[in-house]
Design an enzyme around this catalytic site. Structure first.
Site, short mmCIF file in Angstrom:
data_model
loop_
_atom_site.label_atom_id
_atom_site.label_comp_id
_atom_site.label_asym_id
_atom_site.label_seq_id
_atom_site.Cartn_x
_atom_site.Cartn_y
_atom_site.Cartn_z
N HIS A 180 -120.39 118.02 101.90
CA HIS A 180 -121.42 118.36 100.93
C HIS A 180 -121.06 117.76 99.57
O HIS A 180 -119.95 117.25 99.36
CB HIS A 180 -121.56 119.89 100.80
CG HIS A 180 -120.32 120.58 100.33
ND1 HIS A 180 -119.47 121.26 101.16
CD2 HIS A 180 -119.78 120.66 99.09
CE1 HIS A 180 -118.47 121.74 100.45
NE2 HIS A 180 -118.63 121.38 99.20
C1 T46 Z 1 -115.95 122.64 97.85
C2 T46 Z 1 -114.77 122.58 98.74
C3 T46 Z 1 -113.58 121.92 98.08
C4 T46 Z 1 -118.35 132.15 99.44
O1 T46 Z 1 -118.93 133.17 99.87
N1 T46 Z 1 -117.97 132.05 98.13
C5 T46 Z 1 -117.35 130.95 97.64
O2 T46 Z 1 -117.02 130.92 96.43
C6 T46 Z 1 -117.07 129.86 98.53
C7 T46 Z 1 -116.40 128.60 98.00
C8 T46 Z 1 -117.45 129.96 99.83
N2 T46 Z 1 -118.06 131.10 100.29
C9 T46 Z 1 -118.38 131.21 101.71
C10 T46 Z 1 -119.53 130.32 102.18
C11 T46 Z 1 -119.17 130.05 103.62
O3 T46 Z 1 -119.68 131.09 104.44
O4 T46 Z 1 -117.25 130.81 102.48
C12 T46 Z 1 -117.65 130.11 103.63
C13 T46 Z 1 -116.98 128.74 103.71
O5 T46 Z 1 -117.52 127.90 102.64
P1 T46 Z 1 -117.68 126.33 102.81
O6 T46 Z 1 -118.09 126.02 104.21
O7 T46 Z 1 -118.57 125.84 101.73
O8 T46 Z 1 -116.17 125.83 102.59
P2 T46 Z 1 -115.66 124.34 102.39
O9 T46 Z 1 -114.19 124.40 102.54
O10 T46 Z 1 -116.40 123.38 103.24
O11 T46 Z 1 -116.03 123.97 100.86
C14 T46 Z 1 -115.40 124.65 99.80
C15 T46 Z 1 -116.42 124.96 98.69
O12 T46 Z 1 -117.52 125.71 99.26
C16 T46 Z 1 -116.97 123.70 98.07
O13 T46 Z 1 -117.64 124.01 96.87
O14 T46 Z 1 -116.17 121.74 97.06
O15 T46 Z 1 -114.36 123.85 99.26
#
Ligand code: T46
Length: 132
Positions: A49
């Protein structure tokens, strides 16, 4: 490309290591949120993303992993392996995170609260934003 490696954060001596990240000093934004990522299987790819508004600083507290950063024209791979540096990721950069070591712990400082609506998770949409 809108990223930067932040260095000179370490104040280490014979008694241990100390790393400092300060609002609007070596962190180029005001921190509103902190989250951590750990226990990522070595075959997993996270990210996939970009953010239109959010800015972040990623610090690898333990272990290592790689970030593939993409501005729609150029792709760069950054390996994180030490808390002695932070990876600043600016706006409109696609990121994939992979090659996590089993002991990898990431700490991420973010410029805003969590908003799932602010994510661009569709690559063609990201490319159209980049070329606009
Ligand atoms: C990024 C990279 C470096 C939340 O509820 N609150 C939060 O603050 C975050 C970051 C995530 N979440 C939940 C949303 C999803 O259900 O945690 C789950 C995993 O999130 P995501 O799939 O977006 O995780 P990554 O590791 O792909 O991405 C994260 C950050 O979301 C993103 O902003 O830049 O780490």
């Amino acid at each position: 490309m809108n990223f930067e490696i932040i260095t000179n954060v370490s104040h280490s001596n014979a008694h241990g290591e100390l790393f400092v990240f300060e609002n609007l000093k070596n962190v180029p934004f005001a921190i509103k949120r902190v989250y951590c990522i750990k226990n990522v299987p070595s075959t997993s790819i996270r990210g996939g993303h970009a953010h239109t508004q959010l800015e972040q600083l990623v610090i690898c507290l333990a272990g290592s992993c790689k970030f593939l950063l993409d501005d729609g024209t150029t792709k760069t791979i950054v390996e994180l392996y030490s808390p002695q540096q932070g990876l600043f990721i600016g706006k409109n950069l696609w990121r994939d995170m992979y090659d996590f070591s089993p002991d990898c712990i990431l700490m991420v400082l973010a410029s805003d609260f969590y908003d799932p609506e602010e994510y661009i998770r569709d690559y063609p949409t990201f490319l159209s934003i980049c070329s606009a």
